[in-house]
Design a protein around this motif. Structure first.
Motif, PDB file in Angstrom:
ATOM      1  N   PRO A   1       6.431   1.786 -13.860  1.00  0.00           N
ATOM      2  CA  PRO A   1       5.764   3.079 -13.710  1.00  0.00           C
ATOM      3  C   PRO A   1       4.683   3.078 -12.628  1.00  0.00           C
ATOM      4  N   ALA A   2       3.992   1.947 -12.434  1.00  0.00           N
ATOM      5  CA  ALA A   2       2.943   1.904 -11.398  1.00  0.00           C
ATOM      6  C   ALA A   2       3.567   2.113 -10.020  1.00  0.00           C
ATOM      7  N   MET A   3       4.752   1.546  -9.827  1.00  0.00           N
ATOM      8  CA  MET A   3       5.428   1.689  -8.525  1.00  0.00           C
ATOM      9  C   MET A   3       5.721   3.162  -8.239  1.00  0.00           C
ATOM     10  N   ASN A   4       6.119   3.915  -9.269  1.00  0.00           N
ATOM     11  CA  ASN A   4       6.399   5.346  -9.047  1.00  0.00           C
ATOM     12  C   ASN A   4       5.157   6.052  -8.513  1.00  0.00           C
ATOM     13  N   ASP A   5       3.995   5.694  -9.053  1.00  0.00           N
ATOM     14  CA  ASP A   5       2.755   6.338  -8.599  1.00  0.00           C
ATOM     15  C   ASP A   5       2.322   5.848  -7.220  1.00  0.00           C
TER      16      ASP A   5
ATOM     17  N   GLY B   1       0.849  -1.192   0.000  1.00  0.00           N
ATOM     18  CA  GLY B   1       0.000   0.000   0.000  1.00  0.00           C
ATOM     19  C   GLY B   1       0.878   1.233   0.000  1.00  0.00           C
ATOM     20  N   SER B   2       0.278   2.349  -0.375  1.00  0.00           N
ATOM     21  CA  SER B   2       1.012   3.613  -0.342  1.00  0.00           C
ATOM     22  C   SER B   2       1.233   4.003   1.126  1.00  0.00           C
ATOM     23  N   ASN B   3       2.274   4.770   1.374  1.00  0.00           N
ATOM     24  CA  ASN B   3       2.545   5.217   2.750  1.00  0.00           C
ATOM     25  C   ASN B   3       1.422   6.094   3.300  1.00  0.00           C
ATOM     26  N   LYS B   4       0.567   6.594   2.410  1.00  0.00           N
ATOM     27  CA  LYS B   4      -0.543   7.459   2.873  1.00  0.00           C
ATOM     28  C   LYS B   4      -1.656   6.639   3.526  1.00  0.00           C
ATOM     29  N   LEU B   5      -1.672   5.307   3.289  1.00  0.00           N
ATOM     30  CA  LEU B   5      -2.785   4.495   3.830  1.00  0.00           C
ATOM     31  C   LEU B   5      -2.714   4.423   5.344  1.00  0.00           C
ATOM     32  N   ASN B   6      -3.890   4.503   5.938  1.00  0.00           N
ATOM     33  CA  ASN B   6      -3.959   4.473   7.386  1.00  0.00           C
ATOM     34  C   ASN B   6      -4.011   3.025   7.886  1.00  0.00           C
TER      35      ASN B   6
ATOM     36  N   THR C   1       9.688  -5.025  -5.612  1.00  0.00           N
ATOM     37  CA  THR C   1       9.216  -4.378  -4.383  1.00  0.00           C
ATOM     38  C   THR C   1      10.248  -4.373  -3.249  1.00  0.00           C
ATOM     39  N   THR C   2      11.174  -5.327  -3.274  1.00  0.00           N
ATOM     40  CA  THR C   2      12.067  -5.497  -2.113  1.00  0.00           C
ATOM     41  C   THR C   2      12.790  -4.199  -1.742  1.00  0.00           C
ATOM     42  N   SER C   3      13.391  -3.530  -2.729  1.00  0.00           N
ATOM     43  CA  SER C   3      14.177  -2.333  -2.375  1.00  0.00           C
ATOM     44  C   SER C   3      13.256  -1.196  -1.923  1.00  0.00           C
ATOM     45  N   GLN C   4      12.043  -1.145  -2.459  1.00  0.00           N
ATOM     46  CA  GLN C   4      11.110  -0.073  -2.060  1.00  0.00           C
ATOM     47  C   GLN C   4      10.606  -0.305  -0.630  1.00  0.00           C
TER      48      GLN C   4
ATOM     49  N   VAL D   1      -1.734   6.294  -6.507  1.00  0.00           N
ATOM     50  CA  VAL D   1      -2.555   5.081  -6.387  1.00  0.00           C
ATOM     51  C   VAL D   1      -2.322   4.525  -4.985  1.00  0.00           C
ATOM     52  N   ASP D   2      -3.249   3.647  -4.539  1.00  0.00           N
ATOM     53  CA  ASP D   2      -3.228   3.240  -3.130  1.00  0.00           C
ATOM     54  C   ASP D   2      -2.674   1.850  -2.867  1.00  0.00           C
ATOM     55  N   VAL D   3      -2.963   0.914  -3.763  1.00  0.00           N
ATOM     56  CA  VAL D   3      -2.655  -0.491  -3.475  1.00  0.00           C
ATOM     57  C   VAL D   3      -2.062  -1.146  -4.714  1.00  0.00           C
ATOM     58  N   MET D   4      -1.153  -2.110  -4.500  1.00  0.00           N
ATOM     59  CA  MET D   4      -0.645  -2.898  -5.630  1.00  0.00           C
ATOM     60  C   MET D   4      -0.127  -4.225  -5.088  1.00  0.00           C
ATOM     61  N   CYS D   5      -0.249  -5.254  -5.894  1.00  0.00           N
ATOM     62  CA  CYS D   5       0.343  -6.544  -5.553  1.00  0.00           C
ATOM     63  C   CYS D   5       1.412  -6.778  -6.609  1.00  0.00           C
TER      64      CYS D   5
END
Ligand code: MLT
Length: 327
Positions: free
Chosen positions: A187-191, A126-131, A207-210, A197-201
């Protein structure tokens, strides 16, 4: 008799000349997603390694993104069958057979199978903005706010789409998230990092480095059990552990040549692939990204093709259960 010997010698020479003639120009690995994403990364690491094992090879990577990978796959299916144009693709080779009512190629008939490369777990992010900070928080949050959130993926038939589809189906959300298709999860990861965007699988290779850098929140892994030995991902639960019975999704990558590619060329490619899969440096790089290099019979063209055929059947059941198709 003399004529026969001459003919035989001529044939041997022609075969030898043919074997020497490959590669006669740069080999292109077609990646059916945007640059900077997980398939691109695997293809680039593999290109660097395979170069060592094919004398005089210059291997370039071309990104032919769109329609969940099917545009790039169609491009390779139609390419000259001489071994210079190869597809590096993942589970989409099997998933799109169940998702698309019409495909511009036949997965089991229009390609020569070179061999499989790796297995890659996925992570639910999830994005860091998610509660929410844990999977439990996240699921509760999604149940209430799901209808207002966006789920990013790399097009119908991509791994991220398949995972999002399976997960939303498994948690039985009342209101599905709005899905946003990108040309790849690079590009989706950048967003996702930017909070657009809020969620991604997505695959651990992307994803590891992010996650390690704290740029996104990870909630769970898609393997049946947690990745308890992975330095970055070891503390995240599996979705099965979180109560999603039977949930398991691992992405695999394989290499494909156009149908009709000559057997000696396929053998050169498979030999180089198998050597690459045993290359300590390649194994280490893949390991760091959470990917497991293939060591079993799926390294062979026959084993690879059989596995994909089985996956087509298996994934069709999953996709039919979710009941969503591409036109
Ligand atoms: C990519 O390389 O962008 C991915 O493999 C996309 C995906 O299938 O989710």
């Amino acid at each position: 008799m003399k004529k026969l010997v001459t003919l035989a010698l001529g044939a041997t020479f022609a075969l030898g000349a043919f074997a020497q003639a490959f590669p006669s120009k740069p080999i292109t690995f077609v990646v059916p997603f945007a640059a900077g994403g997980p398939t691109d990364l695997v293809a680039r690491q593999l290109a660097e390694t395979m170069r060592k094992y094919i004398p005089n090879a210059n291997i370039v990577v071309e990104n032919a993104a769109g329609a969940g990978g099917t545009i790039g796959a169609a491009k390779v299916a139609r390419a000259a069958p001489d071994g210079h144009t190869l597809l590096v693709w993942h589970i989409g080779m099997a998933a799109t057979a169940g998702l698309y009512r019409k495909l511009p190629y036949k997965p089991l008939e229009d390609f020569e199978y070179v061999g499989m490369i790796n297995d890659v777990p996925m992570t639910l992010l999830g994005s860091n903005k998610l509660n929410a900070n844990t999977y439990r928080d996240f699921e509760a949050y999604i149940r209430t706010n799901g209808g207002k959130l966006n789920l990013a993926h790399a097009g119908l038939g991509s791994a991220s789409h398949l995972c999002g589809l399976m997960w939303q189906h498994a948690v039985k959300l009342d209101k599905s998230m709005t899905t946003i298709a990108y040309r790849g999860t690079g590009p989706a990861m950048n967003d996702l990092i930017g909070g657009q965007v809020d969620v991604m699988c997505d695959q651990t290779t992307n994803t590891t480095s992010q996650i390690e850098g704290g740029r996104v929140k990870a909630f769970a892994v898609t393997t049946a059990k947690p990745l308890s030995k992975h330095p970055v991902l070891k503390d995240y639960p599996s979705l099965q552990e979180m109560g999603l019975k039977g949930f398991e999704l691992t992405i695999w990558h394989g290499m494909y040549a156009p149908k009709g590619t000559p057997a000696p060329v396929l053998k050169t490619l498979n030999d180089a692939l198998v050597k690459s899969l045993k290359d300590a440096d390649f194994i280490k790089k893949q390991d760091e990204l959470g990917a497991i290099v293939v060591t079993d019979g799926r390294m062979t063209p026959e084993g690879h093709k059989k596995y994909v055929a089985d996956q087509i059947t298996k994934l069709k059941t999953v996709i039919d259960a979710a009941g969503q198709y591409a036109d």
